[in-house]
Design a protein around this motif. Sequence first.
Motif, short mmCIF file in Angstrom:
data_model
loop_
_atom_site.label_atom_id
_atom_site.label_comp_id
_atom_site.label_asym_id
_atom_site.label_seq_id
_atom_site.Cartn_x
_atom_site.Cartn_y
_atom_site.Cartn_z
N THR A 57 12.15 23.80 -8.39
CA THR A 57 12.64 24.91 -9.20
C THR A 57 12.92 26.15 -8.35
O THR A 57 13.98 26.77 -8.50
CB THR A 57 11.67 25.22 -10.35
OG1 THR A 57 11.68 24.13 -11.28
CG2 THR A 57 12.07 26.49 -11.09
N ALA A 103 16.63 27.69 -7.94
CA ALA A 103 16.90 29.10 -8.22
C ALA A 103 17.52 29.79 -7.00
O ALA A 103 18.43 30.62 -7.14
CB ALA A 103 15.60 29.80 -8.63
N HIS A 156 14.29 30.74 -14.80
CA HIS A 156 15.67 30.77 -14.29
C HIS A 156 16.46 31.91 -14.92
O HIS A 156 17.21 32.62 -14.23
CB HIS A 156 16.37 29.44 -14.58
CG HIS A 156 16.11 28.37 -13.57
ND1 HIS A 156 16.53 28.45 -12.27
CD2 HIS A 156 15.48 27.16 -13.68
CE1 HIS A 156 16.18 27.37 -11.60
NE2 HIS A 156 15.54 26.56 -12.44
N ASP A 203 18.48 21.56 -12.39
CA ASP A 203 17.11 21.61 -11.90
C ASP A 203 16.39 20.35 -12.39
O ASP A 203 16.08 20.23 -13.57
CB ASP A 203 16.43 22.87 -12.43
CG ASP A 203 14.97 23.00 -11.96
OD1 ASP A 203 14.46 22.07 -11.32
OD2 ASP A 203 14.36 24.05 -12.23
#
Length: 346
Positions: free
Chosen positions: A67, A71, A118, A150
């Motif tokens: 993650t 990002a 996010h 993701d």
Amino acid sequence: MSLSERLPRLWYGPRWRTLLLWPLAGAYAFAVAFRGLLYRTGWLASHRVAVPVVVVGNLTVGGTGKTPVAAWLARQLSLRGRRVGVVLRGYGGRAVPAPVVVGPDADPRQVGDEAVLHSLRRPHVVVVHPDRVAAARRAAEEGAEIVVCDDGLQHLRLARDYEIVVVDGARGFGNGLLLPAGPLRESARRLERVDAVCVTDRGAGRASPLHVQGPRLLTAAFRLGEAVNLRSGERRPLKSFRGRVTHAVAGIGNPDAFFDGLRAAGLEPVAHALPDHAALDPAALPFPAGATVLMTEKDAVKCRDAAGPDWWFVELDVAVEREAARELLAHVLERTGLTGAGVHLG
């Protein structure tokens, strides 16, 4: 200790400890291979959406850092002037009948904590739905020029233009076995068919060198940044908590990584590990009222309405060596047909 807590301890130890699970792992390996064959031969269909798709996923169960890497990639593409849609399943949220567009103030109990995380980073749009094809289509309808998925490496229904696998540099692939005898969702040989492998470095050293053939290999350094108060937004350096009694909370795939990072910063926290995506129960807190609490930002999005005055989340800084980042972005943009002049690395 629950089974979900016991298994990871076995996975990252000697292989013989999971001997009784090897037959199940063999059956699982057959199922994964057969499913992949069905997609490669066209018996099961992969579906393209109207915009390019980049998948950021992993081969193992548990926290590898996908993650934060997803990002980081979304931010770099946004800085490049691209309208980025981030799509994900929405783990930890409630099942939704149709794709949901997620805003920064969304309820993580509905859409999942990672989706809110996010959204706080302000890509063009964030969409959640278990069907990543439907989520990607909704992102395109909302104006996204490129989709960053993701997770979803194993969600083969979604056709993709670029695949990035994230590997925990400290834990690697554990005992190298497939579920449930080991942490692998599919064989490590899958790395030979992806476009890039990103190894996360949390400053604790690497368990063993990672040798891959074919894809480009880069390292993402994860370092804990400043602490931010959940109520006031005040920012403090981590070193200001040295010598104080602090409680650390982590409901992530690899909570020890957070605790070890705090210790590396000179803190001695009382650690409270929660299951991944779990939220603190305000009625049964594992620390005294009024305690100084440090947590991950992923945990913080679930505590915004019940935070104590001395609760802080710790930012996670992600850094990729400049030239490696430049090459990766150029390759992604080339493969997705979005190549333009220059690559800005903010």
